[in-house]
Write a protein that holds these residues in place. Structure first.
Motif, PDB file in Angstrom:
ATOM      1  N   THR A  39      47.193  37.853  22.282  1.00  0.00           N
ATOM      2  CA  THR A  39      48.609  38.201  22.262  1.00  0.00           C
ATOM      3  C   THR A  39      49.063  38.556  20.848  1.00  0.00           C
TER       4      THR A  39
ATOM      5  N   LEU B 156      51.642  38.465  18.279  1.00  0.00           N
ATOM      6  CA  LEU B 156      52.876  37.716  18.020  1.00  0.00           C
ATOM      7  C   LEU B 156      53.763  38.469  17.035  1.00  0.00           C
ATOM      8  N   ARG B 157      53.128  39.232  16.145  1.00  0.00           N
ATOM      9  CA  ARG B 157      53.880  40.066  15.198  1.00  0.00           C
ATOM     10  C   ARG B 157      53.089  41.342  15.002  1.00  0.00           C
TER      11      ARG B 157
ATOM     12  N   ASP C  77      47.301  36.116  18.458  1.00  0.00           N
ATOM     13  CA  ASP C  77      46.973  34.793  18.983  1.00  0.00           C
ATOM     14  C   ASP C  77      45.741  34.895  19.881  1.00  0.00           C
TER      15      ASP C  77
ATOM     16  N   ASP D 140      53.602  39.716  22.762  1.00  0.00           N
ATOM     17  CA  ASP D 140      54.388  38.527  23.083  1.00  0.00           C
ATOM     18  C   ASP D 140      55.734  38.962  23.662  1.00  0.00           C
TER      19      ASP D 140
ATOM     20  N   PRO E 121      60.565  34.045  21.042  1.00  0.00           N
ATOM     21  CA  PRO E 121      59.275  34.365  20.421  1.00  0.00           C
ATOM     22  C   PRO E 121      58.440  33.116  20.199  1.00  0.00           C
ATOM     23  N   ARG E 122      57.112  33.255  20.306  1.00  0.00           N
ATOM     24  CA  ARG E 122      56.246  32.104  20.099  1.00  0.00           C
ATOM     25  C   ARG E 122      55.767  31.998  18.658  1.00  0.00           C
ATOM     26  N   SER E 123      55.913  33.070  17.913  1.00  0.00           N
ATOM     27  CA  SER E 123      55.634  32.968  16.495  1.00  0.00           C
ATOM     28  C   SER E 123      56.932  32.504  15.847  1.00  0.00           C
TER      29      SER E 123
END
Ligand code: TXA
Ligand code: MG
Length: 357
Positions: free
Chosen positions: A199, A201-202, A192, A221, A230-232
Motif C-alpha cells: 500500500t 501511504l505517501r 507499506d 491508501d 490516512p494510515r501514515s
C-alpha cells in the motif's frame, strides 16, 4: 546552540567524501547524540542516531513535530535493512534491487533495535537507503542507522536547499551539510509492505507505475483519496504549507484552467492582496499581461516533464512566502507518474482550498 555549516560538492562520489572533515564531524555528532541536517536526493533530512531515544527526541523538539508522527530510518547497506526489519517481506529484495539507493521507503515490522521514539510506538518502521553521495558517506562513517524527517519546522514545505534548512532550523541543530539543491524535490514514496497488497501511504519519488514493474499489485491508501483516515500518521496534518493562502485550481482543459487562475488572481489583487501565480512553461504566455498589473509570476516547471515541477515546487512556495504573497495560485497537473505526488503535496498545502475551472 550555534549551527555549523559545511559546503560539500555533490558531484564527488561517496567513497571520496568519506575522507572529508565535514563528513567525519557529522558522523561524530550523530554518534554522540546530536542533530545533523544533510542532503538526500529528495529533500534535506534532519538526522539523529536512530538507536538513541534521547537523540531522536531532539528531532521532535527542533522541528516542533507532533510525537505521534513516526520517522524514517536511513541506512547505507542491505545488511542494515536485514538488521532492522523483524521480518523481511517477500517483495523487499526485488524492490531494493530496483529502487535502492533511491526515493522509496519500505514500511516493515520493526526489530527491537528500533526504539519507540522513532516509530511513535507503532510496530512497524519505515526504512530507506538514500541515493545522495553525501548522505551515503555520512551513514557509512557514522555506522549507525539515522532517523530523519525532512529538515523543516513542522508544517512548512520541506527544504530542498541548504538555505531553506537554515531559515527553519538555524540555532536549533548542531550541523548542516550543504550540498546545494536536491534533485527530486519531493519526498520518498512510503510503501507499506505489511498489508496483504502493498500500500502506498505517501506518493513520492518512485511512482506507482514504476512500482508496478516489480509488484503485481499495489494499492493507494484510501486515506490519500480522502475516503478514510490516512494510515501514515504524517498525512493527516496540514502540511507542506506556505504561510500564504494557497488556492489549487483543477480542471482537465489547461486553457480553461489558466483562464480561471487569471480571473481569481485579478479578483484577489483587486481585494488588495499580494498575489503570486505558479505558472508552468506552457501556460506562462497566457498570464504575461498580469505582470503589469502587479501580480507576481513564476514558472514552477514544464507540464511536458513533471519532474521539473516536482524539483522546484517547495523552493517556489518558500520564495513566494519570502516575497510576502498573501495568496498563491497553483495549477493542478495530471495525476500520472510523479504528478500523483505533486498533487498530493499541493492538496495538502491548499488545506482544502480547491477551485474547479
Ligand atoms: O524523502 C524522504 O522521505 C525524506 C528524506 C529526508 O528521507 N524524509 C521525510 O520524512 O519525508 P518525514 O518524516 O518528513 O515523512 C515521513 C513520512 C510521514 O508521513 C510518516 O507518517 C510516514 O513517513 N511514516 C514513517 N514511518 C511510518 C510507519 N512505520 N508507518 C506509516 N507511516 C510512516
Ligand atoms: Mg516532512
Amino acid at each position: 546552540m550555534k549551527t555549523a555549516v559545511y559546503h560539500l560538492d555533490p558531484g564527488k562520489p561517496a567513497a571520496e567524501l568519506v575522507q572529508e572533515k565535514a563528513i567525519q564531524e557529522a558522523a561524530a555528532i550523530l554518534q554522540r547524540g546530536g542533530l545533523v541536517a544533510f542532503p538526500t536526493e529528495t529533500v534535506y533530512g534532519l538526522g539523529a542516531d536512530a538507536t538513541n531515544p534521547r537523540a531522536v527526541a531532539g528531532i521532535f523538539l527542533a522541528k516542533g513535530r507532533p510525537a505521534d508522527n513516526p520517522l524514517i530510518v536511513h541506512i547505507a547497506t542491505w545488511e542494515d535493512f536485514l538488521a532492522l526489519a523483524a521480518e523481511v517481506p517477500p517483495q523487499a529484495a526485488d524492490l531494493a534491487e530496483l529502487f535502492w539507493p533511491g526515493p522509496l521507503t519500505m514500511v516493515v515490522r520493526r526489530s527491537p533495535k528500533i526504539p519507540d521514539a522513532v516509530t511513535a510506538g507503532l510496530e512497524t518502521v519505515g526504512i530507506r537507503m538514500p541515493a545522495h553521495p553525501v548522505a551515503l558517506a555520512m551513514l557509512r562513517v557514522a555506522g549507525v542507522p539515522v532517523a530523519a524527517p525532512s529538515a523543516n519546522r513542522s508544517g512548512s514545505p520541506s527544504p530542498t536547499r541548504g538555505e531553506d534548512v537554515l531559515v527553519d532550523l538555524d540555532g536549533r541543530i548542531d550541523l548542516l551539510l550543504d550540498a546545494g539543491p536536491t534533485g527530486v524535490g519531493l519526498e520518498s514514496t512510503v510503501l507499506d509492505l505489511t498489508t496483504p497488497v502493498p500500500t502506498i501511504l505517501r506518493p513520492g519519488g518512485v511512482t506507482r507505475e514504476e512500482l508496478g514493474r516489480v509488484l503485481p499489485q499495489v494499492q493507494l491508501d484510501p486515506g490519500l483519496t480522502g475516503q478514510e483516515k490516512p494510515r501514515s500518521p504524517g498525512m493527516k496534518y496540514r502540511h507542506y504549507a506556505p504561510r500564504a493562502e494557497l488556492l489549487l485550481v483543477e480542471g482537465d482543459n489547461v486553457e480553461a484552467l489558466a483562464r480561471r487562475v487569471k480571473e481569481l488572481a485579478r479578483q484577489k489583487k483587486q481585494a488588495g492582496l499580494r498575489v503570486g501565480i505558479m505558472a508552468t512553461a506552457e501556460t506562462l504566455p497566457l498570464y504575461q499581461e498580469l505582470e503589469e498589473e502587479g501580480i507576481l509570476l513564476r514558472v514552477v516547471g514544464e507540464r511536458k516533464d513533471l519532474r521539473t515541477v516536482a524539483a522546484r515546487l517547495f523552493a517556489l512556495l518558500r520564495e513566494m512566502d519570502r516575497l510576502q504573497c498573501h495568496t498563491i495560485l497553483a495549477e493542478a497537473v495530471p495525476e500520472k507518474g510523479i504528478g500523483l505526488a505533486i498533487m498530493n503535496r499541493l492538496r495538502k498545502a491548499a488545506g482544502g482550498k480547491v477551485v474547479h475551472a
